[in-house]
Design a protein around this motif. Sequence first.
Motif, mmCIF file in Angstrom:
data_model
loop_
_atom_site.group_PDB
_atom_site.id
_atom_site.type_symbol
_atom_site.label_atom_id
_atom_site.label_comp_id
_atom_site.label_asym_id
_atom_site.label_seq_id
_atom_site.Cartn_x
_atom_site.Cartn_y
_atom_site.Cartn_z
ATOM 1 N N GLY A 5 0.790 -1.224 0.000
ATOM 2 C CA GLY A 5 0.000 0.000 0.000
ATOM 3 C C GLY A 5 0.822 1.273 0.000
ATOM 4 N N GLU A 6 2.153 1.162 -0.069
ATOM 5 C CA GLU A 6 2.991 2.354 -0.042
ATOM 6 C C GLU A 6 2.808 3.152 -1.336
ATOM 7 N N VAL A 7 2.642 4.464 -1.212
ATOM 8 C CA VAL A 7 2.481 5.291 -2.406
ATOM 9 C C VAL A 7 3.849 5.848 -2.770
ATOM 10 N N LEU A 8 4.314 5.505 -3.956
ATOM 11 C CA LEU A 8 5.640 5.958 -4.364
ATOM 12 C C LEU A 8 5.529 7.314 -5.052
ATOM 13 N N PRO A 9 6.443 8.251 -4.724
ATOM 14 C CA PRO A 9 6.387 9.525 -5.438
ATOM 15 C C PRO A 9 6.827 9.327 -6.880
ATOM 16 N N THR A 10 6.302 10.149 -7.781
ATOM 17 C CA THR A 10 6.696 9.979 -9.178
ATOM 18 C C THR A 10 7.983 10.738 -9.461
ATOM 19 N N GLY A 11 8.272 11.768 -8.672
ATOM 20 C CA GLY A 11 9.485 12.562 -8.894
ATOM 21 C C GLY A 11 10.681 11.910 -8.226
ATOM 22 N N PHE A 12 11.850 12.163 -8.809
ATOM 23 C CA PHE A 12 13.067 11.607 -8.248
ATOM 24 C C PHE A 12 13.771 12.738 -7.513
ATOM 25 N N LEU A 13 13.546 12.807 -6.182
ATOM 26 C CA LEU A 13 14.022 13.945 -5.400
ATOM 27 C C LEU A 13 15.530 13.938 -5.204
ATOM 28 N N GLY A 14 16.111 15.108 -5.142
ATOM 29 C CA GLY A 14 17.539 15.221 -4.844
ATOM 30 C C GLY A 14 18.139 16.426 -5.536
ATOM 31 N N SER A 42 19.674 -1.849 -2.135
ATOM 32 C CA SER A 42 18.301 -1.869 -1.663
ATOM 33 C C SER A 42 17.907 -0.485 -1.124
ATOM 34 N N GLY A 43 16.720 -0.033 -1.538
ATOM 35 C CA GLY A 43 16.187 1.226 -1.011
ATOM 36 C C GLY A 43 16.725 2.484 -1.658
ATOM 37 N N THR A 44 17.455 2.357 -2.776
ATOM 38 C CA THR A 44 18.024 3.565 -3.407
ATOM 39 C C THR A 44 17.043 4.244 -4.366
ATOM 40 N N GLY A 45 15.882 3.627 -4.599
ATOM 41 C CA GLY A 45 14.875 4.274 -5.448
ATOM 42 C C GLY A 45 14.762 3.667 -6.835
ATOM 43 N N LYS A 46 15.012 2.370 -6.953
ATOM 44 C CA LYS A 46 14.970 1.739 -8.285
ATOM 45 C C LYS A 46 13.555 1.790 -8.875
ATOM 46 N N GLU A 47 12.555 1.538 -8.003
ATOM 47 C CA GLU A 47 11.179 1.572 -8.515
ATOM 48 C C GLU A 47 10.766 3.010 -8.842
ATOM 49 N N ASP A 109 11.035 -6.259 -11.556
ATOM 50 C CA ASP A 109 11.720 -5.887 -10.316
ATOM 51 C C ASP A 109 12.513 -7.077 -9.787
ATOM 52 N N GLU A 110 13.733 -6.834 -9.375
ATOM 53 C CA GLU A 110 14.661 -7.881 -8.934
ATOM 54 C C GLU A 110 14.796 -8.976 -9.986
ATOM 55 N N ILE A 111 15.234 -8.551 -11.170
ATOM 56 C CA ILE A 111 15.374 -9.467 -12.317
ATOM 57 C C ILE A 111 16.335 -10.623 -12.000
ATOM 58 N N LEU A 190 16.878 17.764 2.195
ATOM 59 C CA LEU A 190 15.713 17.886 1.311
ATOM 60 C C LEU A 190 14.768 16.692 1.479
ATOM 61 N N LEU A 191 15.343 15.493 1.559
ATOM 62 C CA LEU A 191 14.515 14.292 1.716
ATOM 63 C C LEU A 191 13.792 14.314 3.058
ATOM 64 N N VAL A 192 14.526 14.741 4.104
ATOM 65 C CA VAL A 192 13.915 14.809 5.441
ATOM 66 C C VAL A 192 12.735 15.773 5.407
ATOM 67 N N ILE A 222 17.333 5.283 1.082
ATOM 68 C CA ILE A 222 16.188 6.198 1.265
ATOM 69 C C ILE A 222 15.036 5.503 1.968
ATOM 70 N N ARG A 223 14.885 4.198 1.697
ATOM 71 C CA ARG A 223 13.797 3.483 2.378
ATOM 72 C C ARG A 223 13.996 3.534 3.892
ATOM 73 N N GLU A 224 15.233 3.368 4.342
ATOM 74 C CA GLU A 224 15.508 3.386 5.779
ATOM 75 C C GLU A 224 15.276 4.792 6.351
HETATM 76 N N1 LIG Z 1 14.649 10.134 -5.130
HETATM 77 C C1 LIG Z 1 13.647 9.866 -4.288
HETATM 78 N N2 LIG Z 1 12.847 10.843 -3.896
HETATM 79 C C2 LIG Z 1 11.879 10.597 -2.978
HETATM 80 N N3 LIG Z 1 11.635 9.409 -2.432
HETATM 81 C C3 LIG Z 1 12.377 8.408 -2.822
HETATM 82 C C4 LIG Z 1 13.427 8.573 -3.782
HETATM 83 N N4 LIG Z 1 14.017 7.393 -3.982
HETATM 84 C C5 LIG Z 1 13.387 6.523 -3.184
HETATM 85 N N5 LIG Z 1 12.398 7.117 -2.482
HETATM 86 C C6 LIG Z 1 11.541 6.463 -1.494
HETATM 87 O O1 LIG Z 1 12.338 5.472 -0.856
HETATM 88 C C7 LIG Z 1 11.642 4.242 -0.739
HETATM 89 C C8 LIG Z 1 12.380 3.158 -1.528
HETATM 90 O O2 LIG Z 1 12.272 3.428 -2.923
HETATM 91 P P1 LIG Z 1 12.148 2.232 -3.995
HETATM 92 O O3 LIG Z 1 11.110 1.263 -3.593
HETATM 93 O O4 LIG Z 1 12.022 2.854 -5.339
HETATM 94 O O5 LIG Z 1 13.618 1.622 -3.797
HETATM 95 P P2 LIG Z 1 14.216 0.249 -4.329
HETATM 96 O O6 LIG Z 1 15.599 0.546 -4.749
HETATM 97 O O7 LIG Z 1 13.291 -0.328 -5.351
HETATM 98 O O8 LIG Z 1 14.206 -0.570 -2.984
HETATM 99 P P3 LIG Z 1 14.190 -2.177 -2.749
HETATM 100 O O9 LIG Z 1 15.533 -2.642 -3.200
HETATM 101 O O10 LIG Z 1 13.995 -2.289 -1.272
HETATM 102 O O11 LIG Z 1 13.072 -2.712 -3.563
HETATM 103 C C9 LIG Z 1 10.236 4.504 -1.215
HETATM 104 O O12 LIG Z 1 9.447 4.859 -0.111
HETATM 105 C C10 LIG Z 1 10.384 5.709 -2.136
HETATM 106 O O13 LIG Z 1 9.217 6.454 -2.141
#
Ligand SMILES: Nc1ncnc2c1ncn2[C@@H]1O[C@H](COP(=O)(O)OP(=O)(O)OP(=O)(O)O)[C@@H](O)[C@H]1O
Length: 351
Positions: A5-14, A42-47, A109-111, A190-192, A222-224
């Motif tokens: 149920g997590e809503v992922l942002p569409t923008g890539f913040l940074g 893991s958690g770097t924002g691949k999705e 995802d995770e090919i 910025l992320l905080v 970023i996930r952490e």
């Molecule tokens: N650049 C970004 N800007 C804002 N939020 C981000 C960004 N990158 C990642 N996040 C947030 O961090 C979390 C992890 O992102 P995502 O699921 O895309 O990572 P992942 O690399 O696919 O992680 P995993 O390996 O655990 O599947 C999500 O909550 C996502 O919304």
Amino acid sequence: MKPAGEVLPTGFLGRSARIVQLRAQIERIGMGRAPVLIQGESGTGKEVAARSLYNANPTGLFVPIDCGSLVGPLMESELFGHARHAFTGAGETKRGLLELANNGTAFFDEIGDLPYELQVKLLRVLQEREFRPVGSLQRVRVDVRIIAATHRNLEREVAAGRFREDLFHRLNVIRLTLPPLRERKEDIPLLVERFLLHPVNRYTITNEALEAMIRYDWPGNIRELKNCIDRMMTMNTGPLLHFTDLPSNVIYHVRAGTGMEIAAAAGGGAGGGAAGAARGIPLPRATSFTHGVVPLQELERRAIEHALQQTRGDRTEAALLLGIGRTTLYRKLKEYQGSEDAAGSARSAAC
Ligand SMILES: Nc1ncnc2c1ncn2[C@@H]1O[C@H](COP(=O)(O)OP(=O)(O)OP(=O)(O)O)[C@@H](O)[C@H]1O
Ligand SMILES: [Mg+2]
């Protein structure tokens, strides 16, 4: 793994140079249809990156396919669909995920977790743009953009015989590598700030807590960081979040690594400012803010300070890292120098 149920942002913040560059790449690459391989811890924002690629030119559907869940006897039919009565219990004809993604994007995802048997079939889709559903004699033609992501080193997986080399080369047409958060700490403020946005409460964070967050290395990226803020907001009614509200592993790590600096910061001492001054960078002393709230300007000053520390005082490189012009950086440093001088004169006048 992503919580349900997590809503992922569409923008890539940074704001860091690497993210600014990555965003430009995503915009450009997103317009085409060539396969993309996204690599990152893991958690770097691949999705988030995959969705941003799709959003650059959103045609058809974006269909996420969790390769780790493609197991068991039905995995092939999940992906490619099946014909009526193809196997016991098959019932009606079923379209698979790839057909659903026709004219759109399939995100694998995770090919690295894709079972070996399915790797062969996916290769054929990439080569011939068609496949045969389970139990069917008919071929289905598809125009699907393939985006794949992995936290693994796929070259190593190929060498170990777990991943097909031919599929790897087909997927590795365009490669995006996402940097870990510890290599772009200037993005943390910025992320905080973004993650503190709450639908009901207005939260702010103390300078001590933010400094600790910048010092911590975020192995879960970023996930952490996001989970940490969500947790702090859940456990506290706010509006202020303190150093002691941080998860114990963050506190432990930061205290173990930079005990004295954090102790000084917690006591309102000259933590960050002193680090900058030691390298001859004119930065104001750490200020004790009203109620410990960090104003935006201060966050900006710390991001600049951190970039200068990372580049060992090289201002051109620091500007590049921050994604701002060199002139802007010089102007800001001059402003800091000005306020430091003014504070110095006020102090001597008071003596
Ligand atoms: N650049 C970004 N800007 C804002 N939020 C981000 C960004 N990158 C990642 N996040 C947030 O961090 C979390 C992890 O992102 P995502 O699921 O895309 O990572 P992942 O690399 O696919 O992680 P995993 O390996 O655990 O599947 C999500 O909550 C996502 O919304
Ligand atoms: Mg993911």
